[in-house]
Design a protein around this motif. Structure first.
Motif, PDB file in Angstrom:
ATOM      1  N   ILE A  67     -38.422  -6.438  20.012  1.00  0.00           N
ATOM      2  CA  ILE A  67     -39.852  -6.193  19.828  1.00  0.00           C
ATOM      3  C   ILE A  67     -40.088  -5.852  18.362  1.00  0.00           C
ATOM      4  CG2 ILE A  67     -41.787  -4.708  20.468  1.00  0.00           C
ATOM      5  CD1 ILE A  67     -40.284  -4.151  23.123  1.00  0.00           C
ATOM      6  N   ASP A  68     -40.970  -6.606  17.712  1.00  0.00           N
ATOM      7  CA  ASP A  68     -41.329  -6.270  16.338  1.00  0.00           C
ATOM      8  C   ASP A  68     -42.617  -5.433  16.370  1.00  0.00           C
ATOM      9  OD1 ASP A  68     -43.555  -8.022  16.556  1.00  0.00           O
ATOM     10  OD2 ASP A  68     -42.419  -9.688  15.719  1.00  0.00           O
ATOM     11  N   GLU A  69     -43.090  -5.015  15.206  1.00  0.00           N
ATOM     12  CA  GLU A  69     -44.258  -4.129  15.165  1.00  0.00           C
ATOM     13  C   GLU A  69     -45.519  -4.793  15.707  1.00  0.00           C
ATOM     14  OE1 GLU A  69     -44.831  -1.167  12.087  1.00  0.00           O
ATOM     15  OE2 GLU A  69     -42.977  -1.882  11.150  1.00  0.00           O
ATOM     16  N   ASP A  70     -45.679  -6.099  15.470  1.00  0.00           N
ATOM     17  CA  ASP A  70     -46.853  -6.801  16.004  1.00  0.00           C
ATOM     18  C   ASP A  70     -46.818  -6.824  17.524  1.00  0.00           C
ATOM     19  OD1 ASP A  70     -47.914  -7.336  13.510  1.00  0.00           O
ATOM     20  OD2 ASP A  70     -46.922  -9.285  13.347  1.00  0.00           O
ATOM     21  N   GLU A  71     -45.653  -7.090  18.083  1.00  0.00           N
ATOM     22  CA  GLU A  71     -45.522  -7.111  19.539  1.00  0.00           C
ATOM     23  C   GLU A  71     -45.716  -5.706  20.110  1.00  0.00           C
ATOM     24  OE1 GLU A  71     -42.439 -10.832  20.179  1.00  0.00           O
ATOM     25  OE2 GLU A  71     -41.615  -8.896  19.536  1.00  0.00           O
ATOM     26  N   ALA A  72     -45.223  -4.693  19.399  1.00  0.00           N
ATOM     27  CA  ALA A  72     -45.371  -3.315  19.862  1.00  0.00           C
ATOM     28  C   ALA A  72     -46.838  -2.903  19.916  1.00  0.00           C
ATOM     29  CB  ALA A  72     -44.595  -2.362  18.952  1.00  0.00           C
ATOM     30  N   SER A  73     -47.659  -3.488  19.062  1.00  0.00           N
ATOM     31  CA  SER A  73     -49.086  -3.137  19.063  1.00  0.00           C
ATOM     32  C   SER A  73     -49.781  -3.611  20.338  1.00  0.00           C
ATOM     33  CB  SER A  73     -49.777  -3.708  17.829  1.00  0.00           C
ATOM     34  OG  SER A  73     -49.803  -5.120  17.893  1.00  0.00           O
ATOM     35  N   GLN A  74     -49.118  -4.475  21.117  1.00  0.00           N
ATOM     36  CA  GLN A  74     -49.693  -4.959  22.380  1.00  0.00           C
ATOM     37  C   GLN A  74     -49.428  -4.001  23.541  1.00  0.00           C
ATOM     38  OE1 GLN A  74     -51.646  -7.705  22.198  1.00  0.00           O
ATOM     39  NE2 GLN A  74     -51.142  -7.526  20.033  1.00  0.00           N
ATOM     40  N   ASP A  75     -48.685  -2.920  23.289  1.00  0.00           N
ATOM     41  CA  ASP A  75     -48.397  -1.930  24.321  1.00  0.00           C
ATOM     42  C   ASP A  75     -49.698  -1.248  24.738  1.00  0.00           C
ATOM     43  OD1 ASP A  75     -47.142  -0.087  26.003  1.00  0.00           O
ATOM     44  OD2 ASP A  75     -46.683   1.289  24.363  1.00  0.00           O
ATOM     45  N   GLU A  76     -50.018  -1.339  26.018  1.00  0.00           N
ATOM     46  CA  GLU A  76     -51.280  -0.809  26.525  1.00  0.00           C
ATOM     47  C   GLU A  76     -51.429   0.686  26.276  1.00  0.00           C
ATOM     48  OE1 GLU A  76     -50.630  -1.867  30.537  1.00  0.00           O
ATOM     49  OE2 GLU A  76     -50.975  -3.985  30.194  1.00  0.00           O
ATOM     50  N   ARG A  77     -50.340   1.426  26.456  1.00  0.00           N
ATOM     51  CA  ARG A  77     -50.402   2.874  26.279  1.00  0.00           C
ATOM     52  C   ARG A  77     -50.302   3.281  24.817  1.00  0.00           C
ATOM     53  NH1 ARG A  77     -45.782   4.947  30.124  1.00  0.00           N
ATOM     54  NH2 ARG A  77     -44.910   4.769  28.061  1.00  0.00           N
ATOM     55  N   GLY A  78     -49.784   2.405  23.975  1.00  0.00           N
ATOM     56  CA  GLY A  78     -49.676   2.701  22.549  1.00  0.00           C
ATOM     57  C   GLY A  78     -48.454   3.526  22.201  1.00  0.00           C
ATOM     58  N   HIS A  79     -47.637   3.883  23.185  1.00  0.00           N
ATOM     59  CA  HIS A  79     -46.483   4.739  22.945  1.00  0.00           C
ATOM     60  C   HIS A  79     -45.461   4.073  22.020  1.00  0.00           C
ATOM     61  CE1 HIS A  79     -43.388   7.722  23.789  1.00  0.00           C
ATOM     62  NE2 HIS A  79     -42.550   6.716  23.960  1.00  0.00           N
ATOM     63  N   ILE A  80     -45.188   2.816  22.258  1.00  0.00           N
ATOM     64  CA  ILE A  80     -44.159   2.135  21.469  1.00  0.00           C
ATOM     65  C   ILE A  80     -44.630   1.944  20.029  1.00  0.00           C
ATOM     66  CG2 ILE A  80     -42.850  -0.014  21.223  1.00  0.00           C
ATOM     67  CD1 ILE A  80     -42.725  -0.085  24.285  1.00  0.00           C
ATOM     68  N   LYS A  81     -45.864   1.538  19.836  1.00  0.00           N
ATOM     69  CA  LYS A  81     -46.401   1.370  18.485  1.00  0.00           C
ATOM     70  C   LYS A  81     -46.413   2.705  17.746  1.00  0.00           C
ATOM     71  CE  LYS A  81     -48.543  -0.584  15.048  1.00  0.00           C
ATOM     72  NZ  LYS A  81     -47.790  -1.357  14.096  1.00  0.00           N
ATOM     73  N   GLU A  82     -46.832   3.747  18.442  1.00  0.00           N
ATOM     74  CA  GLU A  82     -46.944   5.074  17.833  1.00  0.00           C
ATOM     75  C   GLU A  82     -45.580   5.632  17.417  1.00  0.00           C
ATOM     76  OE1 GLU A  82     -48.315   9.474  19.355  1.00  0.00           O
ATOM     77  OE2 GLU A  82     -49.356   7.732  20.144  1.00  0.00           O
ATOM     78  N   HIS A  83     -44.546   5.356  18.199  1.00  0.00           N
ATOM     79  CA  HIS A  83     -43.214   5.902  17.946  1.00  0.00           C
ATOM     80  C   HIS A  83     -42.214   4.822  17.517  1.00  0.00           C
ATOM     81  CE1 HIS A  83     -44.520   9.713  19.614  1.00  0.00           C
ATOM     82  NE2 HIS A  83     -45.037   9.042  20.627  1.00  0.00           N
ATOM     83  N   PHE A  84     -42.720   3.747  16.936  1.00  0.00           N
ATOM     84  CA  PHE A  84     -41.877   2.599  16.610  1.00  0.00           C
ATOM     85  C   PHE A  84     -40.662   2.987  15.771  1.00  0.00           C
ATOM     86  CE2 PHE A  84     -40.478  -1.251  14.523  1.00  0.00           C
ATOM     87  CZ  PHE A  84     -40.592  -2.203  15.518  1.00  0.00           C
ATOM     88  N   GLU A  85     -40.874   3.735  14.702  1.00  0.00           N
ATOM     89  CA  GLU A  85     -39.773   4.086  13.799  1.00  0.00           C
ATOM     90  C   GLU A  85     -38.746   4.975  14.478  1.00  0.00           C
ATOM     91  OE1 GLU A  85     -40.945   5.548  10.000  1.00  0.00           O
ATOM     92  OE2 GLU A  85     -42.307   3.872   9.654  1.00  0.00           O
ATOM     93  N   THR A  86     -39.185   5.827  15.376  1.00  0.00           N
ATOM     94  CA  THR A  86     -38.265   6.706  16.097  1.00  0.00           C
ATOM     95  C   THR A  86     -37.430   5.916  17.093  1.00  0.00           C
ATOM     96  OG1 THR A  86     -39.887   8.485  15.901  1.00  0.00           O
ATOM     97  CG2 THR A  86     -38.110   8.795  17.492  1.00  0.00           C
ATOM     98  N   ILE A  87     -38.071   4.978  17.790  1.00  0.00           N
ATOM     99  CA  ILE A  87     -37.359   4.158  18.779  1.00  0.00           C
ATOM    100  C   ILE A  87     -36.396   3.204  18.083  1.00  0.00           C
ATOM    101  CG2 ILE A  87     -37.639   2.448  20.610  1.00  0.00           C
ATOM    102  CD1 ILE A  87     -40.430   3.701  21.145  1.00  0.00           C
ATOM    103  N   ASP A  88     -36.793   2.661  16.932  1.00  0.00           N
ATOM    104  CA  ASP A  88     -35.959   1.739  16.160  1.00  0.00           C
ATOM    105  C   ASP A  88     -34.893   2.535  15.416  1.00  0.00           C
ATOM    106  OD1 ASP A  88     -34.923  -0.388  14.694  1.00  0.00           O
ATOM    107  OD2 ASP A  88     -36.522  -0.307  13.193  1.00  0.00           O
ATOM    108  N   THR A  89     -33.859   2.957  16.134  1.00  0.00           N
ATOM    109  CA  THR A  89     -32.867   3.865  15.564  1.00  0.00           C
ATOM    110  C   THR A  89     -32.014   3.245  14.468  1.00  0.00           C
ATOM    111  OG1 THR A  89     -31.334   3.336  17.356  1.00  0.00           O
ATOM    112  CG2 THR A  89     -32.711   5.292  17.631  1.00  0.00           C
TER     113      THR A  89
END
Length: 178
Positions: A67-89
């Protein structure tokens, strides 16, 4: 006769409308376990949380397994986009299935191995990474901070410099660098 035809037409229209609505599945696009052909890990836990593979399937629109940042922005809850850098260890600007699973299960994410990165990116085998190698392998975090990481100013990243960089990345102030 007109009343009978009208009544029959109305009933048929209502039935078709209902079948069409029910055929679409539950609201919100949830799959409800139908695709997998049975009960998955989500259904057994009873928590109602989607599992990592379901999220990956839904958000990975180009089917590259990450999942890249553009795809993460499609997350309905926004959790993945909001925490992208933390999840991308590993800091490669993509979230893979392992990183996603670790974030969902609240496991401590695996640390990035400087040796592994060096081996993966070093095309010419000189045990150093130049800017071209880093860019060619899509290591955006290394590209972004190349000059900062290159403390001896030799225009190459060696193992020691990578270790220092990734040690800093593991600190809670990681967001402050960006």
């Amino acid at each position: 006769m007109k009343y009978y035809n009208f009544k029959t037409g109305t009933i048929l229209f209502s039935m078709l409308l209902c079948f069409g609505l029910f055929a679409q599945g539950p609201p919100g696009g949830g799959q409800g376990g139908r695709r997998g052909g049975g009960q998955g890990p989500q259904d057994q836990s009873g928590g109602g949380k989607p599992d990592a593979s379901q999220i990956m399937e839904r958000l990975d629109t180009n089917s590259d397994g990450q999942i890249d940042e553009d795809e993460a922005s499609q997350d309905e809850r926004g959790h993945i986009k909001e925490h992208f850098e933390t999840i991308d260890t590993n800091g490669d600007a993509f979230i893979d299935l392992d990183e996603l699973e670790a974030s969902l299960t609240n496991k401590k994410p695996k640390k990035v191995s400087a040796k592994k990165i060096l081996k993966e990116v070093d095309d010419d085998g000189d045990k150093k990474l130049n800017e071209l190698e880093v860019a060619a392998k899509g290591k955006s975090e290394l590209s972004k901070h190349f000059n900062e990481i290159d403390t001896n100013n030799d225009h190459a990243l060696d193992l020691d410099e990578l270790k220092v960089f990734y040690a800093k990345a593991d600190e809670p102030q990681r967001r402050g660098r960006d």
